[in-house]
Write an enzyme that holds these catalytic residues in place. Structure first.
Site, PDB file in Angstrom:
ATOM      1  N   TYR A 125      31.125  -3.568  98.147  1.00  0.00           N
ATOM      2  CA  TYR A 125      31.856  -3.070  96.971  1.00  0.00           C
ATOM      3  C   TYR A 125      33.318  -2.765  97.330  1.00  0.00           C
ATOM      4  CZ  TYR A 125      33.757   0.211  93.640  1.00  0.00           C
ATOM      5  OH  TYR A 125      34.614   0.857  92.769  1.00  0.00           O
TER       6      TYR A 125
HETATM    7  N1  LIG Z   1      33.562   5.718  88.444  1.00  0.00           N
HETATM    8  C1  LIG Z   1      34.158   5.877  89.617  1.00  0.00           C
HETATM    9  O1  LIG Z   1      33.997   6.928  90.268  1.00  0.00           O
HETATM   10  C2  LIG Z   1      35.078   4.810  90.158  1.00  0.00           C
HETATM   11  C3  LIG Z   1      35.769   5.073  91.355  1.00  0.00           C
HETATM   12  C4  LIG Z   1      36.615   4.087  91.854  1.00  0.00           C
HETATM   13  C5  LIG Z   1      36.783   2.895  91.174  1.00  0.00           C
HETATM   14  N2  LIG Z   1      36.090   2.655  90.026  1.00  0.00           N
HETATM   15  C6  LIG Z   1      36.287   1.383  89.339  1.00  0.00           C
HETATM   16  O2  LIG Z   1      36.628   1.638  87.995  1.00  0.00           O
HETATM   17  C7  LIG Z   1      36.162   0.583  87.170  1.00  0.00           C
HETATM   18  C8  LIG Z   1      35.362   1.158  86.030  1.00  0.00           C
HETATM   19  O3  LIG Z   1      34.305   1.920  86.563  1.00  0.00           O
HETATM   20  P1  LIG Z   1      33.307   2.749  85.639  1.00  0.00           P
HETATM   21  O4  LIG Z   1      32.938   3.950  86.417  1.00  0.00           O
HETATM   22  O5  LIG Z   1      33.851   2.895  84.278  1.00  0.00           O
HETATM   23  O6  LIG Z   1      32.056   1.751  85.659  1.00  0.00           O
HETATM   24  P2  LIG Z   1      31.152   1.222  84.456  1.00  0.00           P
HETATM   25  O7  LIG Z   1      30.030   0.457  85.084  1.00  0.00           O
HETATM   26  O8  LIG Z   1      30.803   2.335  83.546  1.00  0.00           O
HETATM   27  O9  LIG Z   1      32.143   0.255  83.698  1.00  0.00           O
HETATM   28  C9  LIG Z   1      32.335  -1.091  84.070  1.00  0.00           C
HETATM   29  C10 LIG Z   1      32.387  -1.889  82.772  1.00  0.00           C
HETATM   30  O10 LIG Z   1      32.670  -3.254  83.088  1.00  0.00           O
HETATM   31  C11 LIG Z   1      31.719  -4.092  82.428  1.00  0.00           C
HETATM   32  N3  LIG Z   1      31.580  -5.282  83.279  1.00  0.00           N
HETATM   33  C12 LIG Z   1      31.090  -5.340  84.536  1.00  0.00           C
HETATM   34  N4  LIG Z   1      31.150  -6.596  84.992  1.00  0.00           N
HETATM   35  C13 LIG Z   1      31.703  -7.359  83.999  1.00  0.00           C
HETATM   36  C14 LIG Z   1      32.017  -8.726  83.866  1.00  0.00           C
HETATM   37  N5  LIG Z   1      31.765  -9.607  84.840  1.00  0.00           N
HETATM   38  N6  LIG Z   1      32.576  -9.150  82.712  1.00  0.00           N
HETATM   39  C15 LIG Z   1      32.839  -8.291  81.699  1.00  0.00           C
HETATM   40  N7  LIG Z   1      32.553  -6.981  81.775  1.00  0.00           N
HETATM   41  C16 LIG Z   1      31.990  -6.510  82.909  1.00  0.00           C
HETATM   42  C17 LIG Z   1      30.456  -3.251  82.294  1.00  0.00           C
HETATM   43  O11 LIG Z   1      29.600  -3.655  81.266  1.00  0.00           O
HETATM   44  C18 LIG Z   1      31.068  -1.868  82.027  1.00  0.00           C
HETATM   45  O12 LIG Z   1      31.307  -1.667  80.650  1.00  0.00           O
HETATM   46  C19 LIG Z   1      35.373  -0.357  88.075  1.00  0.00           C
HETATM   47  O13 LIG Z   1      36.229  -1.398  88.454  1.00  0.00           O
HETATM   48  C20 LIG Z   1      35.039   0.524  89.267  1.00  0.00           C
HETATM   49  O14 LIG Z   1      34.851  -0.233  90.426  1.00  0.00           O
HETATM   50  C21 LIG Z   1      35.233   3.590  89.494  1.00  0.00           C
END
Ligand SMILES: NC(=O)c1ccc[n+]([C@@H]2O[C@H](COP(=O)([O-])OP(=O)(O)OC[C@H]3O[C@@H](n4cnc5c(N)ncnc54)[C@H](O)[C@@H]3O)[C@@H](O)[C@H]2O)c1
Length: 325
Positions: A143
């Protein structure tokens, strides 16, 4: 002028969409609903699309033109560390192919502003208490590797065709901007504690002998509403002629210990319990706290919500989603 928010139906994305719309802007959501929910973005225009498949370049190009999109906030990705270790190729396909397809569609349609969701996972286990953006990059799982490769891909597009872009390295995102926008995934300390509370389990704290103020690990928890604000600050930054930096930490700059989080959550949720101190887990660094000087000085962004706000909003959202818990 519309902002495309990929992954806009997810936990962070829905907060970004809400903030853009509350500020009077137009947000278009592209999401494959693998973890997202349309109910999180009521009233928004949504296009269902898996961005990792090759024909998404053509489909997304049409969408970008039709909606007069000028900038993209790319949050869509898979984010489970454990899953990424079991399915590394799947994570690379979803996260890297997805980003590459977004970049190809942006180049094809002359959309030249991008905010990319990166993660503190790119640092691995940092050697210093406060992590600056210049700290060594050493992700410890697929990841985190997809996030680092994603940053490289974004940087290469900046050099190759004049893309304006920033990568935001979020630290521990938690809390909820409103009760219906809680984090649905039980993966971080806050949601794991809340689930444990619902199941009547005594909270476990792994390691009570770290060189920290109470012996438990220190982490930087940042309110999801503040994280969303950082995206709007980034869009403003991308319209400036001079942009000295392209990577920013998004945290509070203040560490909280696992014991403090556990006790504070017990206090805000009326949970009369003392945590059990267990042996350390291998690979857990003692302290990981963001240096936030760069984003504060460059974009005038600072986190506005402290730990009690994060935890009380997470508790309210948890009750909303688990009314019988
Ligand atoms: N939540 C955290 O603590 C955190 C920390 C660091 C980075 N991030 C990054 O932030 C971003 C959002 O995270 P989140 O916590 O909202 O996660 P989440 O899983 O709630 O949201 C991700 C969204 O992307 C959509 N998605 C995934 N793959 C896809 C694809 N191939 N095509 C279209 N849509 C797709 C999912 O359906 C979802 O709605 C991600 O890139 C994650 O890696 C999150």
């Amino acid at each position: 002028m519309t902002v495309l928010v990929t992954g806009g139906a997810g936990y962070i994305g829905a907060h970004v969409v809400k903030l853009i719309r509350d500020a009077g802007g137009d947000a278009l959501v592209v999401d494959d609903f693998s973890t997202g929910l349309a109910a999180r973005v009521p009233g928004a225009t949504i296009v269902r699309m898996d961005l990792s498949v090759p024909d998404s370049v053509e489909r997304l190009s049409v969408v970008l033109r039709e909606h007069d999109v000028r900038s993209v906030i790319h949050l869509a990705a898979k984010k489970r560390v454990d899953e990424s270790m079991a399915l590394p190729a799947f994570y690379f396909r979803q996260n890297i192919s997805g980003l590459a397809n977004v970049l190809l569609a942006m180049q094809a349609t002359n959309v030249d502003r991008l905010v990319f969701s990166s993660s503190a996972a790119v640092y691995g286990s940092p050697a210093t208490y406060e992590v600056t953006e210049d700290a060594p990059l050493s992700p410890e799982n697929p990841y985190g590797q997809t996030k680092l490769v994603g940053e490289w891909l974004v940087r290469d597009a900046v050099r190759a065709w004049g893309l304006r872009a920033v990568s935001l390295r979020y630290f521990n995102v938690a809390g909820a901007g409103s009760p219906e926008l809680g984090d649905p995934l039980v993966m971080n300390l806050v949601t794991m504690l809340l689930q444990g509370r619902s199941l009547g389990q005594q909270p476990k704290v792994f390691g009570g002998d770290y060189p920290t103020r109470d012996g438990s690990c220190v982490r930087d928890f940042v309110h999801v509403r503040d994280v969303a604000r950082a995206h709007l600050a980034s869009l403003d930054y991308l319209s400036r002629p001079q942009r000295p930096w392209d990577v920013f930490n998004v945290g509070t700059g203040t560490g909280s210990t696992v014991l403090e989080v556990t006790r504070e959550l017990a206090a805000v949720s009326g949970w009369n319990v003392e945590p059990e101190i267990c042996p350390r887990r291998p690979g857990d660094p003692a302290s990981v706290v963001a240096s936030v000087d760069r984003i504060a000085e460059t974009m005038a962004w600072r986190a506005e919500n402290a730990l009690p706000d994060i935890l009380s909003s997470a508790w309210t959202a948890w009750q909303h989603d688990h009314p019988n818990a």
